[in-house]
Design a protein around this motif. Structure first.
Motif, short mmCIF file in Angstrom:
data_model
loop_
_atom_site.label_atom_id
_atom_site.label_comp_id
_atom_site.label_asym_id
_atom_site.label_seq_id
_atom_site.Cartn_x
_atom_site.Cartn_y
_atom_site.Cartn_z
N THR A 202 2.46 3.96 -10.28
CA THR A 202 2.01 2.78 -11.03
C THR A 202 2.18 3.04 -12.52
O THR A 202 1.76 4.07 -13.03
N ASN A 203 2.79 2.09 -13.19
CA ASN A 203 2.97 2.20 -14.64
C ASN A 203 1.65 1.94 -15.34
O ASN A 203 0.94 0.98 -15.03
N VAL A 204 1.32 2.78 -16.31
CA VAL A 204 0.11 2.61 -17.09
C VAL A 204 0.52 2.29 -18.52
O VAL A 204 1.30 3.01 -19.13
N THR B 125 0.82 5.94 -4.68
CA THR B 125 0.75 4.64 -5.36
C THR B 125 0.23 4.82 -6.79
O THR B 125 0.74 4.20 -7.73
N LEU B 126 -0.80 5.65 -6.95
CA LEU B 126 -1.32 5.91 -8.30
C LEU B 126 -0.28 6.61 -9.16
O LEU B 126 -0.18 6.35 -10.36
N PHE C 221 -2.44 10.38 0.95
CA PHE C 221 -1.11 10.54 0.37
C PHE C 221 -0.59 9.21 -0.18
O PHE C 221 -0.04 9.15 -1.29
N ILE C 222 -0.76 8.15 0.58
CA ILE C 222 -0.28 6.83 0.15
C ILE C 222 -1.02 6.38 -1.11
O ILE C 222 -0.41 5.86 -2.05
#
Length: 80
Positions: free
Chosen positions: A63-65, A59-60, A54-55
């Motif tokens: 996260t800005n792409v 996080t994915l 889950f973490i």
């Protein structure tokens, strides 16, 4: 004796004590207690695995792409 050594001794002996208690519960107690101990152990490890996944997923997700074009423009503008 320093504080770190006292904490180290407490952790070491408590780990040994818990290991002995766990071994007794898993191998030398009644079948009902053995089954419950095993179920709780597996449940705990499954929950830890799912929480870890889950973490990672969260996080994915957060996260800005940046598109490659924006990265190339930012790098080229810094060099100029």
């Amino acid at each position: 004796m320093g504080r770190k050594k006292i904490v180290g001794l407490i952790i070491t002996f408590s780990t040994l004590a818990l290991g002995v208690i766990y071994t007794y519960l898993l191998f030398f107690s009644t079948h009902q207690v053995q089954a419950l101990t095993l179920k709780l152990t597996v449940y705990f490890f499954v929950i830890v695995l799912l929480a870890s996944l889950f973490i990672v997923g969260y996080t994915l997700l957060r996260t800005n792409v940046f598109p490659p074009e924006e990265v190339e423009e930012a790098v080229s503008s810094e060099k100029a």
